[in-house]
Design a protein around this motif. Structure first.
Motif, short mmCIF file in Angstrom:
data_model
loop_
_atom_site.label_atom_id
_atom_site.label_comp_id
_atom_site.label_asym_id
_atom_site.label_seq_id
_atom_site.Cartn_x
_atom_site.Cartn_y
_atom_site.Cartn_z
N SER A 176 0.76 -1.17 -0.11
CA SER A 176 0.03 -0.08 -0.01
C SER A 176 0.81 1.32 -0.01
CB SER A 176 -1.05 0.07 1.06
OG SER A 176 -2.15 -0.87 1.23
N ASP A 177 1.99 1.10 0.51
CA ASP A 177 2.86 2.50 0.65
C ASP A 177 3.73 2.54 -0.40
OD1 ASP A 177 4.50 0.38 1.55
OD2 ASP A 177 5.15 1.39 3.26
N PRO A 179 5.18 3.58 -3.89
CA PRO A 179 5.01 4.83 -4.51
C PRO A 179 4.48 4.65 -6.00
CG PRO A 179 7.30 4.53 -4.66
CD PRO A 179 6.63 3.27 -3.84
N TYR A 197 2.87 10.09 -4.39
CA TYR A 197 1.85 9.65 -4.05
C TYR A 197 1.86 7.99 -3.58
CZ TYR A 197 -0.20 14.05 -5.60
OH TYR A 197 -0.18 15.35 -5.72
N GLU A 198 1.26 7.48 -3.00
CA GLU A 198 1.28 6.12 -2.63
C GLU A 198 0.08 5.12 -3.43
OE1 GLU A 198 1.24 5.53 1.57
OE2 GLU A 198 3.26 6.40 1.87
N SER A 201 -2.99 5.11 -0.77
CA SER A 201 -3.62 6.52 -0.50
C SER A 201 -4.18 6.82 -1.85
CB SER A 201 -2.42 7.59 -0.29
OG SER A 201 -1.47 7.76 -1.10
N TRP A 394 -4.39 10.68 3.04
CA TRP A 394 -3.89 10.81 1.68
C TRP A 394 -3.18 12.39 1.42
CZ3 TRP A 394 -8.97 9.22 1.85
CH2 TRP A 394 -9.98 10.37 2.04
#
Length: 544
Positions: A176-177, A179, A197-198, A201, A394
Motif C-alpha cells: 500500500s505504501d 509509490p 503519492y502512494e 492513498s 492521503w
C-alpha cells in the motif's frame, strides 16, 4: 491480538481492472488535435495499459523508477497513468506550462528515466535536451505517420513500441505504501518540491472523492476534467471516475470556451472540473455565441477562490450547480467540497451562493484546523482568521527527498493558506499567506477584494496585489480587465467595492489592463504582478 482480515493492499491497477470488468463498455472520449475525436472503452484501456506495463518490464524499468509524462488530457495519457503505476513504477506528470529552467530542475531532481510526450511539447523539451542526463528514452504519443523529427533528441514512437506487446499483464500486488505518482508544487517561493503519492492513498482518495460526499460519480455520470492531467492528476478524476463507472470526456488541450461548449453539447457532459477562469471564459463565449450547455449539471471549481458573482451566474443563466472545492498537490489533491445538501434547498439563493462559493466541508478522512501565529487553535466562528492546517490518510507526510520539513507541525501539514471555518464546518480560504496585504499592521484579503470587484458588470477579471506605501507599509492595488463592449467607470466600481468590503480596504489605485497573466492551470501569476507594480504607489503623486 490482531484482526482476522486478509492482507490485500489496494493498488491503482485494481481500479482499471474493476472498471474493465464491471463497466467494460463505458467510454473514454478524447478530443485530439486537428479536430479528431477518439473513443474507446475501459476494457480497451486495460489492454493498452497492459501493453505499457509489458514494455516497461521488457526494457528493465525497476519498481519505483520515475517515468515522466509531458502530455495533455487524452486516452494515451490515461493508459500511461495505469500502465506505469500498475507496473510498479512512478508516473511523474510534468507540467507543460513550466519554464525550461523549471522543467530541467524537476526532471533532474526526479531522476526521470523515460519521458512520454505529446508532439506539441517537443520544442519545450528540446530547450533542455543537453541538460537532462538521467533520461534514457523519449517516446512520442502519436501515430507513426504523425511522428515529428528532432535534431537534438532521439525519438521513438509510442504506437510502434506498443504494437508487439501482449495485451495481458500479470499485475503485481504492490504494498500500500509503494509509490505510484509524483507531482511537483508550483515553486513560487523557491524550487518546486516533489509530492510522492502512494498506491493505497491514491485508491482511498479515489474512493472518497468519487463518492456522494464529493464528486458523486456513478454510471450515469459524464465527467469532464478540464484541469490538466499534469496538474495533480486532474484532481484525481482519472482514478475516481473509472472506480465508479463514470464516462470520461478528456478535452485535450482545448480549454477555450468554444471547444468546451462543443464537447459538452456533443458528449452530453454532466460534470466538469476546472479553475474559475475556465468557467468565466465559457460564460463569456456562451453570452457572445448564444449557445447552450443544457446537459451540464454541476461544475467543481478549485485552484482559486470561487467568485460569488459567477456562482450566481451559473445558477440563474445555466441552471448549473457550482461546487466550490479546495485541495492542494500535497492533499492528493481533493480535501473539502461545498456539495449540494438538503439544507441548501431550504436556503434563499443568496444564502446558498455564500456556501457554494466557499471551499465546503472536509470529506471523510480529512481533518482541517486553523491556528494563530503562536500555534493555538482558533474558534470556528466564521470570523477568526488563521493559518490552515490539515491531516489525513492521503495528505503528505514529507516531501520527496525529505525537503520542506518546516511545513509539518505536530502531525499537521501547514498549507500556507489563511482561512476561516464557520460553525457548520465550512471552510473559506481568504488568501494565501504570501498574498495577504499588510497595511498599517492590519490584514487585507486580496481574494475578497477581487471577488467584490466582479460584482461590477463591466469587470471581467480582477487581481489585487500589495504595493509598497511610505506610510502604511503596503496598500492594495487592483488590476482589472473589462468585458468586451464595456467601459470601466472607476467611480462606480469603487461604489460597488464600498458595498462589499471595509472602507479602509479600498484599493489606492485601480488600473485597467488588457490581460492578466495566468499559470497553465488558470491561476493568476501574482508574483509577476507584484514585481511589476511593487513600487507603483511610490511614483503615484496622488498617494497620501
Amino acid at each position: 491480538m490482531t484482526g482476522a482480515m486478509m492482507s490485500h493492499p489496494l493498488n491503482t491497477s485494481d481500479i482499471l481492472k474493476s472498471a474493465a470488468t464491471r463497466t467494460p463498455d463505458q467510454l473514454i472520449i478524447s478530443d485530439l488535435p486537428g479536430g479528431k475525436r477518439h473513443r474507446y472503452t475501459y476494457k480497451d484501456a486495460l489492454s493498452r495499459a497492459a501493453r505499457v506495463a509489458n514494455l516497461l518490464g521488457q526494457a528493465g524499468i525497476g519498481r519505483g523508477d520515475r517515468v515522466a509524462t509531458l502530455a495533455a488530457n487524452h486516452y494515451r495519457h490515461f493508459e500511461l497513468y495505469y500502465g506505469i503505476s500498475g507496473y510498479g513504477a512512478v508516473v511523474h506528470t510534468l507540467n507543460a506550462r513550466l519554464f525550461s529552467e523549471q522543467l530541467q530542475y524537476i526532471i533532474n531532481h526526479a531522476d526521470d528515466r523515460w519521458i512520454f510526450l505529446d508532439p506539441e511539447f517537443l520544442p519545450l523539451l528540446e530547450t533542455v535536451a543537453d541538460q537532462i542526463g538521467s533520461v534514457e528514452r523519449i517516446v512520442v504519443l502519436c501515430d507513426p505517420d504523425d511522428m515529428p523529427t528532432s535534431e537534438v533528441l532521439t525519438l521513438e514512437n509510442y504506437e510502434t513500441l506498443l504494437q508487439d506487446q501482449p495485451e495481458a499483464f500479470d499485475w503485481p500486488r504492490l504494498p500500500s505504501d509503494a509509490p505510484c505518482g509524483l507531482c511537483y508544487t508550483s515553486g513560487t517561493t523557491g524550487n518546486p518540491k516533489g509530492v510522492l503519492y502512494e498506491q493505497g492513498s491514491t485508491v482511498l482518495h479515489a474512493m472518497m472523492s468519487g463518492s456522494s460526499q464529493y464528486l458523486d460519480f456513478n454510471e450515469w455520470s459524464v465527467a469532464m476534467p478540464v484541469v490538466p492531467m499534469y496538474h495533480v492528476c486532474a484532481w484525481g478524476v482519472p482514478f475516481s471516475a473509472p472506480l465508479y463507472g463514470a464516462r470520461l470526456v478528456l478535452p485535450g488541450a482545448g480549454l477555450d470556451g468554444a471547444s468546451l461548449q462543443q464537447l459538452i453539447e456533443d458528449e452530453s457532459v454532466t460534470q466538469g472540473f476546472a479553475v474559475p477562469t475556465v468557467w468565466l471564459n465559457l460564460h463569456n463565449y456562451l453570452q457572445d455565441s448564444g449557445k447552450r450547455i443544457d446537459t451540464l449539471q454541476m461544475v467543481g471549481v478549485g485552484g482559486a477562490a470561487s467568485p460569488r458573482a459567477l456562482v450566481k451566474t451559473y445558477d440563474e443563466l445555466y441552471d448549473v450547480f457550482w461546487m466550490g472545492i479546495w485541495g492542494m498537490t500535497e492533499t492528493s489533491p481533493l480535501a473539502t467540497a461545498a456539495i449540494r445538501t438538503p439544507a441548501m434547498e431550504e436556503m434563499t439563493p443568496e444564502e446558498r451562493y455564500e456556501l457554494q462559493s466557499s471551499a465546503g466541508r472536509p470529506m471523510f478522512g480529512v481533518e482541517i484546523e486553523i491556528f494563530d501565529e503562536s500555534g493555538r487553535p482558533l474558534p470556528h466562528d466564521g470570523v477568526s482568521r488563521g493559518n490552515l492546517r490539515c491531516r489525513g490518510p492521503w495528505i503528505l507526510a514529507q516531501y520527496f527527498k525529505g525537503e520542506g520539513q518546516d511545513k509539518f507541525i505536530d502531525g499537521w501539514f501547514e498549507t500556507g493558506d489563511v482561512a476561516v471555518i464557520n460553525p457548520q464546518g465550512y471552510l473559506r480560504v481568504v488568501d494565501r499567506s504570501k498574498d495577504v496585504i499588510k497595511s498599517g499592521g492590519e490584514w487585507i484579503s486580496s481574494v475578497e477584494l477581487e471577488n467584490a470587484a466582479l460584482h461590477d458588470p463591466a469587470v471581467n477579471e480582477a487581481c489585487v496585489i500589495g504595493a509598497t506605501h511610505p506610510k502604511w507599509d503596503e496598500r492594495p492595488v487592483m488590476l482589472v480587465t473589462v468585458k468586451p463592449g464595456q467601459l470601466l467607470d472607476e467611480s462606480k466600481l469603487r461604489e460597488t467595492l464600498k458595498q462589499k468590503v471595509a472602507k479602509w480596504w479600498l484599493p489606492d489605485a485601480i488600473i485597467q489592463v488588457d490581460e492578466l497573466p495566468h499559470t497553465g492551470t488558470g491561476k493568476l501569476r501574482k508574483v509577476e504582478l507584484r514585481d511589476e507594480y511593487r513600487d507603483y504607489l511610490l511614483h503615484d503623486q496622488k498617494t497620501d
